[in-house]
Design an enzyme around this catalytic site. Structure first.
Site, PDB file in Angstrom:
ATOM      1  N   ARG A   1      -7.736  -0.514   0.906  1.00 21.38           N
ATOM      2  CA  ARG A   1      -8.302  -1.703   0.243  1.00 21.38           C
ATOM      3  C   ARG A   1      -8.708  -1.380  -1.195  1.00 21.38           C
ATOM      4  O   ARG A   1      -8.653  -2.243  -2.067  1.00 21.38           O
ATOM      5  CB  ARG A   1      -9.499  -2.222   1.066  1.00 21.38           C
ATOM      6  CG  ARG A   1     -10.589  -1.206   1.274  1.00 21.38           C
ATOM      7  CD  ARG A   1     -11.453  -1.495   2.513  1.00 21.38           C
ATOM      8  NE  ARG A   1     -10.789  -1.062   3.741  1.00 21.38           N
ATOM      9  CZ  ARG A   1     -11.300  -1.225   4.965  1.00 21.38           C
ATOM     10  NH1 ARG A   1     -12.460  -1.822   5.136  1.00 21.38           N
ATOM     11  NH2 ARG A   1     -10.638  -0.808   6.030  1.00 21.38           N
TER      12      ARG A   1
ATOM     13  N   ASP B   1     -12.217   7.026   3.805  1.00 20.15           N
ATOM     14  CA  ASP B   1     -11.023   6.776   4.619  1.00 20.15           C
ATOM     15  C   ASP B   1     -10.633   5.294   4.604  1.00 20.15           C
ATOM     16  O   ASP B   1      -9.562   4.929   5.071  1.00 20.15           O
ATOM     17  CB  ASP B   1     -11.270   7.260   6.055  1.00 20.15           C
ATOM     18  CG  ASP B   1      -9.986   7.376   6.855  1.00 20.15           C
ATOM     19  OD1 ASP B   1      -8.900   7.325   6.248  1.00 20.15           O
ATOM     20  OD2 ASP B   1     -10.087   7.530   8.096  1.00 20.15           O
TER      21      ASP B   1
ATOM     22  N   ASP C   1      -2.601  10.051   4.155  1.00 19.56           N
ATOM     23  CA  ASP C   1      -4.007   9.666   4.291  1.00 19.56           C
ATOM     24  C   ASP C   1      -4.754  10.685   5.153  1.00 19.56           C
ATOM     25  O   ASP C   1      -4.703  10.642   6.378  1.00 19.56           O
ATOM     26  CB  ASP C   1      -4.104   8.269   4.910  1.00 19.56           C
ATOM     27  CG  ASP C   1      -5.551   7.778   4.979  1.00 19.56           C
ATOM     28  OD1 ASP C   1      -6.426   8.443   4.391  1.00 19.56           O
ATOM     29  OD2 ASP C   1      -5.784   6.731   5.610  1.00 19.56           O
TER      30      ASP C   1
ATOM     31  N   ASP D   1       1.504   6.039   5.748  1.00 19.28           N
ATOM     32  CA  ASP D   1       0.557   5.141   5.086  1.00 19.28           C
ATOM     33  C   ASP D   1       1.094   4.526   3.794  1.00 19.28           C
ATOM     34  O   ASP D   1       0.396   3.785   3.116  1.00 19.28           O
ATOM     35  CB  ASP D   1      -0.765   5.891   4.830  1.00 19.28           C
ATOM     36  CG  ASP D   1      -1.977   5.002   5.022  1.00 19.28           C
ATOM     37  OD1 ASP D   1      -1.822   3.913   5.616  1.00 19.28           O
ATOM     38  OD2 ASP D   1      -3.073   5.390   4.580  1.00 19.28           O
TER      39      ASP D   1
ATOM     40  N   LYS E   1     -10.297  12.661   8.424  1.00 17.54           N
ATOM     41  CA  LYS E   1      -9.846  12.251   9.758  1.00 17.54           C
ATOM     42  C   LYS E   1      -9.762  13.465  10.663  1.00 17.54           C
ATOM     43  O   LYS E   1      -9.501  14.571  10.195  1.00 17.54           O
ATOM     44  CB  LYS E   1      -8.434  11.658   9.662  1.00 17.54           C
ATOM     45  CG  LYS E   1      -8.335  10.267   9.076  1.00 17.54           C
ATOM     46  CD  LYS E   1      -6.869   9.820   9.094  1.00 17.54           C
ATOM     47  CE  LYS E   1      -6.669   8.490   8.392  1.00 17.54           C
ATOM     48  NZ  LYS E   1      -7.311   7.354   9.061  1.00 17.54           N
TER      49      LYS E   1
ATOM     50  N   LYS F   1       0.847  -1.200   0.000  1.00 18.53           N
ATOM     51  CA  LYS F   1       0.000   0.000   0.000  1.00 18.53           C
ATOM     52  C   LYS F   1       0.877   1.244   0.000  1.00 18.53           C
ATOM     53  O   LYS F   1       1.716   1.426   0.869  1.00 18.53           O
ATOM     54  CB  LYS F   1      -0.907  -0.007   1.247  1.00 18.53           C
ATOM     55  CG  LYS F   1      -1.694   1.280   1.464  1.00 18.53           C
ATOM     56  CD  LYS F   1      -2.634   1.191   2.681  1.00 18.53           C
ATOM     57  CE  LYS F   1      -3.293   2.525   3.003  1.00 18.53           C
ATOM     58  NZ  LYS F   1      -4.170   2.464   4.198  1.00 18.53           N
TER      59      LYS F   1
ATOM     60  N   GLU G   1      -9.466   3.605   2.214  1.00 17.59           N
ATOM     61  CA  GLU G   1      -8.958   3.742   0.851  1.00 17.59           C
ATOM     62  C   GLU G   1      -7.903   2.713   0.496  1.00 17.59           C
ATOM     63  O   GLU G   1      -7.713   2.412  -0.683  1.00 17.59           O
ATOM     64  CB  GLU G   1      -8.391   5.160   0.652  1.00 17.59           C
ATOM     65  CG  GLU G   1      -6.943   5.371   1.140  1.00 17.59           C
ATOM     66  CD  GLU G   1      -6.755   5.186   2.637  1.00 17.59           C
ATOM     67  OE1 GLU G   1      -7.748   5.282   3.379  1.00 17.59           O
ATOM     68  OE2 GLU G   1      -5.610   4.929   3.071  1.00 17.59           O
TER      69      GLU G   1
HETATM   70  N1  BES Z   1      -4.310   4.275   7.018  1.00 14.72           N
HETATM   71  C1  BES Z   1      -5.437   3.987   7.818  1.00 14.72           C
HETATM   72  C2  BES Z   1      -5.154   2.937   8.887  1.00 14.72           C
HETATM   73  C3  BES Z   1      -4.189   3.335   9.971  1.00 14.72           C
HETATM   74  C4  BES Z   1      -4.664   3.924  11.135  1.00 14.72           C
HETATM   75  C5  BES Z   1      -2.846   3.089   9.855  1.00 14.72           C
HETATM   76  C6  BES Z   1      -3.780   4.273  12.140  1.00 14.72           C
HETATM   77  C7  BES Z   1      -1.962   3.439  10.861  1.00 14.72           C
HETATM   78  C8  BES Z   1      -2.430   4.029  12.004  1.00 14.72           C
HETATM   79  C9  BES Z   1      -6.572   3.461   6.946  1.00 14.72           C
HETATM   80  O1  BES Z   1      -6.622   3.952   5.655  1.00 14.72           O
HETATM   81  C10 BES Z   1      -7.846   3.876   7.596  1.00 14.72           C
HETATM   82  O2  BES Z   1      -8.092   5.058   7.663  1.00 14.72           O
HETATM   83  N2  BES Z   1      -8.615   2.912   8.060  1.00 14.72           N
HETATM   84  C11 BES Z   1      -9.842   3.187   8.708  1.00 14.72           C
HETATM   85  C12 BES Z   1     -10.869   2.231   8.147  1.00 14.72           C
HETATM   86  C13 BES Z   1     -12.277   2.574   8.533  1.00 14.72           C
HETATM   87  C14 BES Z   1     -12.714   3.876   7.898  1.00 14.72           C
HETATM   88  C15 BES Z   1     -13.179   1.447   8.093  1.00 14.72           C
HETATM   89  C16 BES Z   1      -9.638   2.961  10.191  1.00 14.72           C
HETATM   90  O3  BES Z   1      -8.887   2.061  10.562  1.00 14.72           O
HETATM   91  O4  BES Z   1     -10.189   3.705  10.969  1.00 14.72           O
HETATM   92 ZN    ZN Z   2      -4.855   4.604   4.880  1.00  9.84          ZN
HETATM   93 MN    MN Z   3      -7.697   5.795   5.522  1.00  5.80          MN
END
Ligand code: BES
Ligand code: ZN
Ligand code: MN
Length: 492
Positions: free
Chosen positions: A348, A344, A267, A285, A274, A262, A346
């Site tokens: 996947r 968010d 992000d 990210d 966020k 990825k 994204e």
């Molecule tokens: N990049 C984030 C995941 C992440 C969070 C990595 C904290 C490192 C530290 C990912 O893209 C994300 O935002 N995931 C969301 C998914 C949700 C919206 C279903 C999450 O984990 O909150």
């Molecule tokens: Zn992310």
């Molecule tokens: Mn995200």
């Protein structure tokens, strides 16, 4: 590069600024320490009894020899009471490096104690000593470089330099620059480390026999129908890139492996923005992509007879005026559709393109690395990566590689009943699940794009970024995954 020497010698005879003696917990009355104490006229024993050094893992005792030994200083490094593993030696090497730096020593000699597996210990010590020297100072006006470690001598009475010993050290020295590259790429500020920058860095780093790099621009990405990457990129003024790196061995490849990372360079969450606190570290990210680029860059030096292809879809995730919207539907090259309910989620979306593309090549194994979910961090904390797989032997092999590499992984289940949670009212699936099990629902979405290829997904959201300084590196990008992937590839 640090020079590594092997010597048939003893702690009393070896000449070095700093001689490092690993000591097991509560085993202070051993022949090595007794012999040293005789030369030091009882001063070592006196110092040991005054201090609270016992040999507990991570503890150290530094003792100046005042000219009574060829070494200027002795350093006792505690290695604990349990079985000594690669990790014990990696930490001992790192600790010794730190202490050497503190006294301004540009080299040290370390005793390979009797009960160890010499080959794996030697590699781990060199790896620890090297990794502990990493710094990212290019944006500091007063950045003082760490004391360079020019030479490390591994010694023991009767030690012979075998090809196995040399090989283990060579692998450690081929791996460390990859870990450093992955750390550098993550630590670079996000407005510098754009998709274009990552493409250029891949081209710069992945050179040598057997390696070739392609960096696809937006036009090519459109032609290749990488719909997820284009959808996420819509909110950005930066163009996306798709990086494909190929390693082909000189002879016939015994196996073919795809590595997918990825590469979200920042992000923000997109329109599903966020909160600012959660954004502070979101330059991390692209850590999965960085680990893939870095691993690929090490392959020529390892001389593997395996074909490896690295795929890194990369863009930032921003809420610009043309950004994708909750409710949008993405149609992928394999015909599947995803309804985007949260911009968010994204990672996947861009990994789906890359997994589908990689699966077309029918590799033997497909492994993706991604800072995918906060839920995985909630489950496993900041030091452990989650692993999901549709192929248990592959998962077992990666778990073993992680353990040997000193990168903690824990397997989580692909609970097929949870597919209910990603059902969409309008498309084949939606990009978010329910309130719970977010690491699992994310993995289930990825699984839809791998077909029947043996596949593993490493969710490295926790360990990709160290929240504070550790023995093996400072706060920031950790390079997590590079060591595991290299161990895995070497095990095939
Ligand atoms: N990049 C984030 C995941 C992440 C969070 C990595 C904290 C490192 C530290 C990912 O893209 C994300 O935002 N995931 C969301 C998914 C949700 C919206 C279903 C999450 O984990 O909150
Ligand atoms: Zn992310
Ligand atoms: Mn995200």
């Amino acid at each position: 590069m640090m020079e590594i020497r092997f010597r048939d010698s003893t702690a009393n005879r070896i000449k070095s600024e700093l001689v490092v003696i690993p000591v097991r917990d509560k085993q202070l009355d051993n022949p090595v320490l007794r012999a040293l104490d005789r030369h030091l006229k009882g001063q070592l024993r006196a110092r040991m009894s005054k201090s609270n050094f016992t040999g507990a893992e991570g503890s150290v005792l530094l003792h100046p020899t005042a000219g009574m030994l060829p070494a200027a200083y002795l350093l006792l490094v505690g290695i604990g009471a349990g079985e000594t593993s690669g990790d014990t030696w990696r930490k001992a090497g790192a600790k010794a490096r730190k202490e050497a730096g503190a006294i301004g020593a540009g080299e040290f000699a370390l005793l390979l104690t009797a009960e160890t597996n010499l080959e794996s210990a030697a590699g781990a010590i060199v790896e620890g000593a090297t990794l502990a020297g990493y710094q990212f100072n290019k944006y500091r006006s007063n950045g003082k470089p760490a004391t360079a470690l020019n030479r490390l001598t591994l010694f023991r009475s009767g030690l012979k330099k075998t090809s196995g010993l040399q090989k283990s050290v060579d692998i450690a020295q081929a791996t460390a620059p990859g870990v450093f590259l992955a750390r550098d790429l993550v630590n670079e500020p996000p407005s510098v480390a754009t998709a274009k920058f990552l493409g250029a860095q891949a081209q710069r780093a992945c050179q040598g026999r057997g390696l070739s790099v392609e960096v696809w621009n937006k036009k090519k990405i459109e032609a290749m129908k990488l719909a997820g990457l284009l959808a996420v990129n819509r909110g950005s003024l930066e163009e996306p890139r798709f990086i494909r790196i190929r390693y082909r061995p000189a002879g016939k490849a015994r196996k073919r492996v795809a590595l997918i990372g990825k590469g979200i360079t920042f992000d923000s969450g997109g329109l599903s923005l966020k909160p600012s606190k959660s954004m502070e570290t979101m330059k991390l990210d692209m850590a999965g992509g960085a680990a893939v680029i870095a691993t690929m860059s090490c392959l020529p030096k390892l001389g593997l007879d395996i074909e490896v292809t690295g795929y890194v879809p990369t863009t930032d995730n921003l809420p610009g005026h043309n950004a994708q919207k909750p409710g949008d539907v993405i149609r992928y090259m394999n015909g599947k559709t995803i309804e985007v309910l949260n911009t968010d989620a994204e990672g996947r979306l861009i990994l789906a393109d890359a997994l589908a593309l990689a699966a077309q090549q029918k590799p033997d194994y497909m492994i993706n690395l991604a800072t995918l979910t906060g839920a995985c961090m909630t489950a496993l904390g900041t030091q452990v990566g989650g692993i999901f797989s549709n192929h248990q032997p592959l998962a077992d092999s990666l778990l073993r590689s992680g353990q040997e590499a000193g990168e903690k992984l824990w397997q989580l289940p692909l609970v097929k009943e949870y597919k209910e949670l990603i059902k969409s009212a309008v498309a084949d699936m939606k990009n978010i699940g329910g309130a719970h099990g977010g690491a699992i629902t994310a993995a289930l979405i990825l699984q839809e794009f791998v077909g029947d290829t043996a596949w593993a997904h490493l969710d490295i959201a926790g360990p990709a970024f160290a929240e504070s300084d550790t023995l093996l590196g400072p706060k920031g990008g950790s390079g997590f995954g590079v060591r595991t992937l290299i161990k895995f590839l070497l095990s095939l």
